[in-house]
Design an enzyme around this catalytic site. Structure first.
Site, PDB file in Angstrom:
ATOM      1  N   GLY A  49       0.839  -1.188   0.000  1.00  0.00           N
ATOM      2  CA  GLY A  49       0.000   0.000   0.000  1.00  0.00           C
ATOM      3  C   GLY A  49       0.881   1.247   0.000  1.00  0.00           C
ATOM      4  CB  SER A  82       4.730  -3.104  -2.962  1.00  0.00           C
ATOM      5  OG  SER A  82       4.228  -1.967  -3.608  1.00  0.00           O
ATOM      6  CD1 TRP A  83       3.173  -0.162   3.095  1.00  0.00           C
ATOM      7  CD2 TRP A  83       4.519   1.598   2.814  1.00  0.00           C
ATOM      8  NE1 TRP A  83       3.342   0.424   4.323  1.00  0.00           N
ATOM      9  CE2 TRP A  83       4.170   1.511   4.182  1.00  0.00           C
ATOM     10  CE3 TRP A  83       5.359   2.623   2.402  1.00  0.00           C
ATOM     11  CZ2 TRP A  83       4.621   2.418   5.135  1.00  0.00           C
ATOM     12  CZ3 TRP A  83       5.826   3.534   3.352  1.00  0.00           C
ATOM     13  CH2 TRP A  83       5.457   3.425   4.696  1.00  0.00           C
ATOM     14  CG  ASP A 115       7.255  -3.772 -10.159  1.00  0.00           C
ATOM     15  OD1 ASP A 115       6.304  -2.988 -10.322  1.00  0.00           O
ATOM     16  OD2 ASP A 115       7.606  -4.200  -9.041  1.00  0.00           O
ATOM     17  CG  HIS A 148       4.080  -4.273  -8.106  1.00  0.00           C
ATOM     18  ND1 HIS A 148       5.267  -3.803  -7.577  1.00  0.00           N
ATOM     19  CD2 HIS A 148       3.130  -4.054  -7.159  1.00  0.00           C
ATOM     20  CE1 HIS A 148       5.042  -3.312  -6.368  1.00  0.00           C
ATOM     21  NE2 HIS A 148       3.754  -3.462  -6.084  1.00  0.00           N
TER      22      HIS A 148
END
Length: 328
Positions: free
Chosen positions: A54, A121-122, A279, A307
């Site tokens: 996120g 990711s985050w 990605d 991703h």
């Protein structure tokens, strides 16, 4: 050189089977925020903390399945404002550094001395921030889809400046055209005004447009199931509001390159970095820069992945990495 990794045939690993948590509960981390957590696997096993994406994405159904349940004590939690944590989509007292200290509070609550840290990711951003702040609490690090919240990364994906918009113009148009032409020099800022405004109808539509854009670009091939996720009002509001809040404020980092500049604090920790070649959300440049700053870490570029952690080559390498660290 990068290790370009494409497992073949029977060498392609899949996630471990889904199981039920042996424990779940709540942790009050401030007067305002209460976090929901789960524990899976072996309660006496090697502790691992899973950091979701996120920010605002929340824990997903099979996130515990990257880990051998016989070997690991698997700990997952919804970050502030995400998933089941309360209050939902709340932006007050919600920064990277609140989340870093929440992880520490959770570690102490669980009675864990040191653990493996896993994030994509985050989640990779938060894993780096946490590990650089508390390196003495980290046994090993597994990172996927590297994101360091540099302005260059944000503009590549969210602005109309010749980045991801040129690869997915059809889906970008749906995201961009919600914003009047006069405001498109700063699309993120325009979304933030709507996501934090008083008009609930506009807020929900903005959240869905923002969320659809990321869901459309997260795999090598557009996944209709991911697009459908963005149709949930509550999930879209959590995801879009919290992401946009963090991005407008540069992740609350001290400098654009903070997480890259502080890699020396964690270079002694065993680590694996897995990055999809295609990605679009978190393009490989950032993973490559991290690799150059951290040559000791095992580094893989998956040649046929975007991703998502659930693309076969990426999943295989993540499971191999967690297996490698399960006896630490």
């Amino acid at each position: 050189m990068a290790a370009t990794s494409k497992p073949e045939g029977t060498n392609l690993r899949t996630q471990y089977p889904e199981s039920e948590p042996y424990d779940s509960g709540w942790l009050q981390v401030s007067d305002l925020h209460c976090l929901h957590y789960w524990q899976y696997g072996n309660k006496n096993g090697n502790p691992v903390i899973f950091l979701h994406g996120g920010p605002g994405g929340g824990v997903k159904k099979r996130d515990h399945c990257y880990f051998d349940p016989d070997a690991y004590r698997i700990i997952l939690f919804d970050q502030r404002g995400s998933g089941k944590s309360t209050p939902a989509a709340e932006l007050q007292e919600n920064t990277t550094w609140h989340s870093v200290e929440d992880i520490e509070k959770l570690r102490k609550h669980m009675g864990v001395e040191r653990w493996v840290v896993f994030g994509g990711s985050w989640g990779s951003t938060l894993a780096l921030a946490y590990s650089q702040t508390h390196p003495d609490r980290v046994k090993a690090i597994v990172l996927r889809g590297i994101f360091t919240l540099r302005r260059r990364e944000l503009e590549w994906f969210y602005e109309d400046k010749g980045g991801a918009c040129m690869l997915f113009p059809d889906h970008f148009e749906n995201y961009r055209d919600f914003i009047p032409r006069a405001e498109r020099k700063d699309i993120m800022g325009a979304y933030y005004r709507r996501l934090t405004g008083e008009d609930e109808k506009v807020k929900v539509e903005a959240a869905k447009r923002w969320s659809r854009w990321e869901m459309a670009t997260s795999k090598l091939f557009v996944d209709s199931d991911m697009l459908q996720r963005a149709e949930s009002d509550q999930w879209a509001l959590q995801f879009a509001r919290i992401e946009c809040h963090y991005f407008i404020y540069g992740g609350f980092l001290e400098s654009d390159d903070q997480l890259l500049d502080n890699v020396d604090r964690i270079r002694h920790i065993p680590a694996t970095i897995v990055q999809g070649r295609y990605d679009i959300v978190c393009p490989p440049e950032t993973a490559w820069l991290l690799h150059k700053r951290w040559p000791e870490a095992e580094f893989h570029i998956v040649p046929d992945a975007g991703h998502s952690p659930r693309e076969p080559g990426t999943t295989s390498l993540l499971v191999q990495a967690t297996d490698k660290y399960k006896t630490l």
